[in-house]
Design a protein around this motif. Structure first.
Motif, PDB file in Angstrom:
ATOM      1  N   PHE A   1      38.562  39.733  53.480  1.00  0.00           N
ATOM      2  CA  PHE A   1      39.934  39.423  53.083  1.00  0.00           C
ATOM      3  C   PHE A   1      40.743  40.683  52.836  1.00  0.00           C
ATOM      4  CE2 PHE A   1      37.204  36.004  51.332  1.00  0.00           C
ATOM      5  CZ  PHE A   1      37.670  34.958  52.131  1.00  0.00           C
ATOM      6  N   GLU A   2      42.050  40.540  53.010  1.00  0.00           N
ATOM      7  CA  GLU A   2      42.967  41.635  52.726  1.00  0.00           C
ATOM      8  C   GLU A   2      43.489  41.478  51.301  1.00  0.00           C
ATOM      9  OE1 GLU A   2      46.896  43.837  54.664  1.00  0.00           O
ATOM     10  OE2 GLU A   2      45.966  42.112  55.668  1.00  0.00           O
ATOM     11  N   ASP A   3      43.169  42.451  50.484  1.00  0.00           N
ATOM     12  CA  ASP A   3      43.533  42.398  49.072  1.00  0.00           C
ATOM     13  C   ASP A   3      45.055  42.426  48.923  1.00  0.00           C
ATOM     14  OD1 ASP A   3      43.424  42.379  46.349  1.00  0.00           O
ATOM     15  OD2 ASP A   3      42.548  44.373  46.115  1.00  0.00           O
ATOM     16  N   GLY A   4      45.560  41.512  48.101  1.00  0.00           N
ATOM     17  CA  GLY A   4      46.995  41.432  47.868  1.00  0.00           C
ATOM     18  C   GLY A   4      47.719  40.534  48.842  1.00  0.00           C
ATOM     19  N   LYS A   5      47.033  40.108  49.911  1.00  0.00           N
ATOM     20  CA  LYS A   5      47.661  39.224  50.896  1.00  0.00           C
ATOM     21  C   LYS A   5      46.899  37.911  51.071  1.00  0.00           C
ATOM     22  CE  LYS A   5      50.100  42.731  53.570  1.00  0.00           C
ATOM     23  NZ  LYS A   5      50.390  43.274  54.930  1.00  0.00           N
ATOM     24  N   GLU A   6      45.578  37.950  50.915  1.00  0.00           N
ATOM     25  CA  GLU A   6      44.769  36.743  51.024  1.00  0.00           C
ATOM     26  C   GLU A   6      43.960  36.479  49.765  1.00  0.00           C
ATOM     27  OE1 GLU A   6      43.892  37.000  55.826  1.00  0.00           O
ATOM     28  OE2 GLU A   6      42.636  38.128  54.416  1.00  0.00           O
ATOM     29  N   ILE A   7      43.756  37.497  48.980  1.00  0.00           N
ATOM     30  CA  ILE A   7      42.987  37.433  47.742  1.00  0.00           C
ATOM     31  C   ILE A   7      43.555  38.493  46.808  1.00  0.00           C
ATOM     32  CG2 ILE A   7      41.229  39.158  48.383  1.00  0.00           C
ATOM     33  CD1 ILE A   7      39.118  37.248  47.179  1.00  0.00           C
ATOM     34  N   VAL A   8      43.313  38.360  45.521  1.00  0.00           N
ATOM     35  CA  VAL A   8      43.776  39.352  44.553  1.00  0.00           C
ATOM     36  C   VAL A   8      42.583  39.818  43.729  1.00  0.00           C
ATOM     37  CG1 VAL A   8      45.252  39.786  42.556  1.00  0.00           C
ATOM     38  CG2 VAL A   8      46.096  38.377  44.448  1.00  0.00           C
ATOM     39  N   THR A   9      42.422  41.124  43.600  1.00  0.00           N
ATOM     40  CA  THR A   9      41.281  41.662  42.870  1.00  0.00           C
ATOM     41  C   THR A   9      41.741  42.537  41.701  1.00  0.00           C
ATOM     42  OG1 THR A   9      41.066  43.699  44.176  1.00  0.00           O
ATOM     43  CG2 THR A   9      39.953  41.720  45.014  1.00  0.00           C
ATOM     44  N   TYR A  10      40.812  42.764  40.797  1.00  0.00           N
ATOM     45  CA  TYR A  10      41.014  43.709  39.704  1.00  0.00           C
ATOM     46  C   TYR A  10      39.752  44.563  39.595  1.00  0.00           C
ATOM     47  CZ  TYR A  10      38.007  40.574  37.002  1.00  0.00           C
ATOM     48  OH  TYR A  10      36.952  39.813  36.569  1.00  0.00           O
ATOM     49  N   PRO A  11      39.826  45.775  39.055  1.00  0.00           N
ATOM     50  CA  PRO A  11      38.656  46.646  38.977  1.00  0.00           C
ATOM     51  C   PRO A  11      37.559  46.030  38.109  1.00  0.00           C
ATOM     52  CG  PRO A  11      40.675  47.885  38.597  1.00  0.00           C
ATOM     53  CD  PRO A  11      41.048  46.437  38.559  1.00  0.00           C
ATOM     54  N   ALA A  12      36.354  45.964  38.646  1.00  0.00           N
ATOM     55  CA  ALA A  12      35.243  45.361  37.909  1.00  0.00           C
ATOM     56  C   ALA A  12      34.959  46.104  36.612  1.00  0.00           C
ATOM     57  CB  ALA A  12      33.997  45.327  38.787  1.00  0.00           C
ATOM     58  N   ASP A  13      35.219  47.411  36.596  1.00  0.00           N
ATOM     59  CA  ASP A  13      34.947  48.207  35.398  1.00  0.00           C
ATOM     60  C   ASP A  13      36.161  48.318  34.481  1.00  0.00           C
ATOM     61  OD1 ASP A  13      36.435  49.726  37.123  1.00  0.00           O
ATOM     62  OD2 ASP A  13      35.277  51.570  36.854  1.00  0.00           O
ATOM     63  N   ALA A  14      37.235  47.585  34.800  1.00  0.00           N
ATOM     64  CA  ALA A  14      38.441  47.642  33.960  1.00  0.00           C
ATOM     65  C   ALA A  14      39.062  46.249  33.826  1.00  0.00           C
ATOM     66  CB  ALA A  14      39.446  48.632  34.547  1.00  0.00           C
ATOM     67  N   PRO A  15      38.328  45.291  33.239  1.00  0.00           N
ATOM     68  CA  PRO A  15      38.875  43.935  33.095  1.00  0.00           C
ATOM     69  C   PRO A  15      40.097  43.871  32.193  1.00  0.00           C
ATOM     70  CG  PRO A  15      36.843  44.181  31.838  1.00  0.00           C
ATOM     71  CD  PRO A  15      36.974  45.411  32.675  1.00  0.00           C
TER      72      PRO A  15
END
Length: 331
Positions: free
Chosen positions: A264-278
Motif C-alpha cells: 500500500f501507498e502510505d497516506g493514499k491507501e493506508i495511514v501509518t504512525y511510527p511504531a516506536d512513537a505511538p
C-alpha cells in the motif's frame, strides 16, 4: 518412513496454535491429522469456500462457518451509503483486552531457566520501547549471554517462549490506545476484558460489547466506522484486520513496518504512525477526522486495492502460481 512424492511444506502459527501443512499434487482431497476434512470439521461451509473460489480475506479457521458469507453477503457495501462522513463511530478497535500484569503471570509460570529468560526478555522489550519484535529481542539476549545454538534449534526454542508474543502485543495495544484515550480521543471497542481496563483515559473508552462478538458483527461495526485501528508486533507478515478494515470502507490506521510498502501507498491507501512513537497517534487521528474529504479518498482507494489484490481468490491464485513455478513463498 521417507516421503517419495514431492510436496510443499509450510508452518502457520496463531498465538499458541501451530499448523504444519504439506501440499501434494493430487485431486484436491484435504486430510487433517489423518482424517478427512468433512470428518474433522463437519462444516459444509469449508467445502463451499474450497469449491467456489470466493471468500473474505483472513479469519481463523474456527470461524469458517461465518467467513463463507462475508464476502458474498455482509461485505456487499456501497462506500457512498453511508458516506464516510456519516458513519457513527470515529475510531474503532476490534480486539479484546488483557492487562500486561495478567500476561506477566503467564511468563512467571514458565519453569526454570526458560522462565527466567522470558522475564528478562519481557523487561528488555519494555525498556527498549518494543523497537524489536519479541523473537528478535530473545535472539539478541541469547547472543549476549553467549547461548550457542543453530538456527533450527532457535526456531524450535521459540515454541517455549510464545507467551512473549502475547506480552508484546498486549503492551503495544495498551500503549496505542492509552495515548488516544489520555488525549481525550474517544475509542470504541468490542471484546472480552475491556471492562477491566484501568489505564489512563478510561472515561473515553466506549465499550460497544463486553462479550466476544463473531466476525460478521465486527464487520458491521467496521462498516459504521470512519477509522479502524490496527497494531502489529511482527515485521514479515500481514494481518487480515488490515484488509478487512479496507473492505469495510474504513481508513486503516496501523503502526508502520517495512512490508506495508510492498502492498500500500502510505497516506493514499493506508495511514501509518511510527511504531516506536505511538504518542504521535492522536495527531494522525485528528488530521483524518478534520479532513473528511481526504480521509474518504484514502478509504475508497484502500478498499479498491484490497478488492483487486487481497481476496482469498487472489491469494489462492498466487499460491498456485508459486507451486507451478516451483518457487519459494514470497510476498
Amino acid at each position: 518412513m521417507y516421503e517419495t512424492n514431492p510436496y510443499f511444506y509450510g508452518t502457520g502459527r496463531r498465538k499458541e496454535s501451530v499448523a504444519r501443512v504439506r501440499v501434494y499434487a493430487g485431486t484436491g482431497k484435504i486430510t487433517i491429522n489423518d482424517r478427512d476434512i468433512d470428518d474433522y470439521f463437519g462444516l459444509e461451509t469449508l467445502k463451499v469456500i474450497h469449491s467456489r473460489g470466493f471468500g473474505h480475506v483472513g479469519g481463523s479457521m474456527d470461524l469458517a462457518d461465518l467467513m463463507a458469507v462475508l464476502y458474498g453477503e455482509v461485505m456487499k457495501y456501497d462506500p457512498k451509503n453511508p458516506r464516510w462522513e456519516d458513519r457513527e463511530i470515529d475510531v474503532f478497535f476490534p480486539g479484546s483486552y488483557t492487562s500486561r500484569e495478567a500476561v506477566w503471570e503467564k511468563l512467571k509460570k514458565i519453569d526454570g531457566i526458560m522462565g527466567s529468560i522470558a522475564q528478562k526478555v519481557a523487561a528488555r522489550l519494555i525498556q527498549n520501547g518494543h523497537i524489536r519484535t519479541w523473537d528478535e529481542e530473545l535472539r539478541c539476549y541469547l547472543e549476549e549471554i553467549q547461548f550457542e545454538m543453530s538456527e533450527d534449534e532457535f526456531q524450535t526454542l521459540l515454541r517455549a517462549f510464545y507467551p512473549l508474543d502475547e506480552f508484546q502485543r498486549v503492551c503495544i495495544r495498551e500503549r496505542m490506545l492509552e495515548e488516544l484515550l489520555k488525549a481525550g480521543r474517544r475509542v470504541s471497542v468490542v471484546g472480552r476484558g475491556w471492562n477491566t481496563y484501568q489505564g489512563g483515559g478510561s472515561e473515553n473508552l466506549d465499550i460497544l460489547s463486553e462479550e466476544g462478538v463473531d466476525i460478521t458483527e465486527v464487520i458491521r461495526y467496521m462498516q459504521n466506522s470512519r477509522i479502524v485501528l490496527h497494531n502489529i508486533n511482527f515485521e514479515t507478515g500481514m494481518h487480515e484486520r488490515i484488509f478487512t478494515a479496507m473492505l469495510a470502507g474504513a481508513v486503516c490506521v496501523t503502526s508502520k513496518y517495512q512490508l506495508l510498502k510492498k502492498f500500500f501507498e502510505d497516506g493514499k491507501e493506508i495511514v501509518t504512525y511510527p511504531a516506536d512513537a505511538p504518542e504521535q497517534l492522536p495527531v494522525v487521528i485528528d488530521e483524518l477526522l478534520s479532513n473528511p474529504g481526504r480521509a474518504a479518498k484514502i478509504a475508497a482507494a484502500g478498499r479498491k486495492k484490497a478488492l483487486q489484490k487481497h481476496t482469498w481468490k487472489r491469494r489462492g491464485e498466487q499460491i498456485a502460481k508459486w507451486m507451478d513455478d516451483g518457487l519459494n513463498f514470497t510476498y
